[in-house]
Structure formats: structure tokens, C-alpha cells
Design a protein around this motif. Structure first.
Motif, mmCIF file in Angstrom:
data_model
loop_
_atom_site.group_PDB
_atom_site.id
_atom_site.type_symbol
_atom_site.label_atom_id
_atom_site.label_comp_id
_atom_site.label_asym_id
_atom_site.label_seq_id
_atom_site.Cartn_x
_atom_site.Cartn_y
_atom_site.Cartn_z
ATOM 1 N N SER A 39 -2.360 11.823 -7.682
ATOM 2 C CA SER A 39 -2.453 11.038 -6.324
ATOM 3 C C SER A 39 -2.201 11.886 -5.271
ATOM 4 C CB SER A 39 -1.638 9.734 -6.615
ATOM 5 O OG SER A 39 -0.463 10.145 -6.413
ATOM 6 N N ASP A 43 -2.983 8.395 -0.889
ATOM 7 C CA ASP A 43 -2.730 7.481 -1.746
ATOM 8 C C ASP A 43 -1.194 6.752 -2.076
ATOM 9 O OD1 ASP A 43 -5.551 7.792 -2.412
ATOM 10 O OD2 ASP A 43 -5.148 9.033 -4.155
ATOM 11 N N GLU A 44 -0.592 7.711 -2.096
ATOM 12 C CA GLU A 44 0.944 7.383 -2.073
ATOM 13 C C GLU A 44 1.436 6.649 -0.805
ATOM 14 O OE1 GLU A 44 3.561 10.544 -2.469
ATOM 15 O OE2 GLU A 44 2.524 11.164 -4.369
ATOM 16 N N ASN A 46 -0.892 4.836 1.218
ATOM 17 C CA ASN A 46 -1.521 3.332 0.914
ATOM 18 C C ASN A 46 -0.783 2.499 -0.155
ATOM 19 O OD1 ASN A 46 -3.530 4.381 2.795
ATOM 20 N ND2 ASN A 46 -4.851 5.001 1.194
ATOM 21 N N ASP A 47 -0.268 2.883 -1.092
ATOM 22 C CA ASP A 47 0.622 2.367 -2.064
ATOM 23 C C ASP A 47 1.652 1.734 -1.452
ATOM 24 O OD1 ASP A 47 -1.432 2.906 -4.086
ATOM 25 O OD2 ASP A 47 -0.234 4.360 -4.969
ATOM 26 N N ALA A 48 2.361 2.727 -0.593
ATOM 27 C CA ALA A 48 3.580 2.110 -0.002
ATOM 28 C C ALA A 48 3.524 0.941 0.868
ATOM 29 C CB ALA A 48 4.421 3.367 0.744
ATOM 30 N N GLN A 50 0.825 -1.139 0.841
ATOM 31 C CA GLN A 50 0.570 -2.320 0.052
ATOM 32 C C GLN A 50 1.963 -3.082 -0.458
ATOM 33 O OE1 GLN A 50 -2.446 -3.824 -0.013
ATOM 34 N NE2 GLN A 50 -1.376 -5.278 -1.100
ATOM 35 N N PHE A 51 2.696 -2.035 -1.054
ATOM 36 C CA PHE A 51 4.110 -2.555 -1.294
ATOM 37 C C PHE A 51 4.737 -3.592 -0.374
ATOM 38 C CE2 PHE A 51 8.689 -2.241 -2.053
ATOM 39 C CZ PHE A 51 8.702 -3.025 -3.159
ATOM 40 N N THR A 54 3.201 -6.774 0.482
ATOM 41 C CA THR A 54 3.442 -7.810 -0.699
ATOM 42 C C THR A 54 4.594 -8.157 -0.539
ATOM 43 O OG1 THR A 54 1.764 -6.670 -2.162
ATOM 44 C CG2 THR A 54 3.352 -8.006 -3.110
#
Length: 79
Positions: A39, A43-44, A46-48, A50-51, A54
């Protein structure tokens, strides 16, 4: 019979090794296997994000933090 497995991102180097093996009368197979790329930094990120989104939407069991703080910081008479 023995086996040797070589992995490389450089396909040219693997072909050179294959040619050398053939000159040495060593049977070899050249298998190209595409592996999912690691990744990317974006990408990392974006994942963070999103986390955090949430997690921030979850209800906490502590109730209203502002009301609790106002209640706790009220002046109380000293006995």
C-alpha cells in the motif's frame, strides 16, 4: 533432487540467472508471479482518515463531557 527458489523485482536479473543455469545444465523454470503492491503512503493516510471518521461517530458511554466537566468544576463549600 534439490530446489532453489529465487525472488526478485528485477526480471532482467532473473533471466540472467536462468541463462547461467542452462549453461550449467541445470533444469530451471521461470515463473512470473505478480504480487499485489504494498500500500502506498496515500492509501495508509486514507485508511487512517476513515478509521478516525468511523471512531468519531461512535457513541461513548461517558455521556456529555462538557456537562460532566461543568459539574465537576463547580465551587464547593469547604467544611
Amino acid at each position: 533432487m534439490s530446489q532453489l527458489v529465487l525472488e526478485s523485482e528485477n526480471e532482467h536479473n532473473l533471466k540472467l540467472i536462468q541463462e547461467l543455469a542452462e549453461k550449467l545444465n541445470i533444469h530451471c523454470r521461470f515463473i512470473v508471479q505478480k504480487v499485489k503492491a504494498d500500500s502506498t503512503k496515500q492509501d495508509e493516510i486514507n485508511d487512517a482518515i476513515q478509521f478516525v471518521k468511523t471512531f468519531s461517530q461512535e457513541q461513548t458511554s461517558f455521556g456529555d463531557a462538557l456537562a460532566w466537566q461543568k459539574n465537576e468544576r463547580q465551587e464547593r463549600p469547604l467544611d
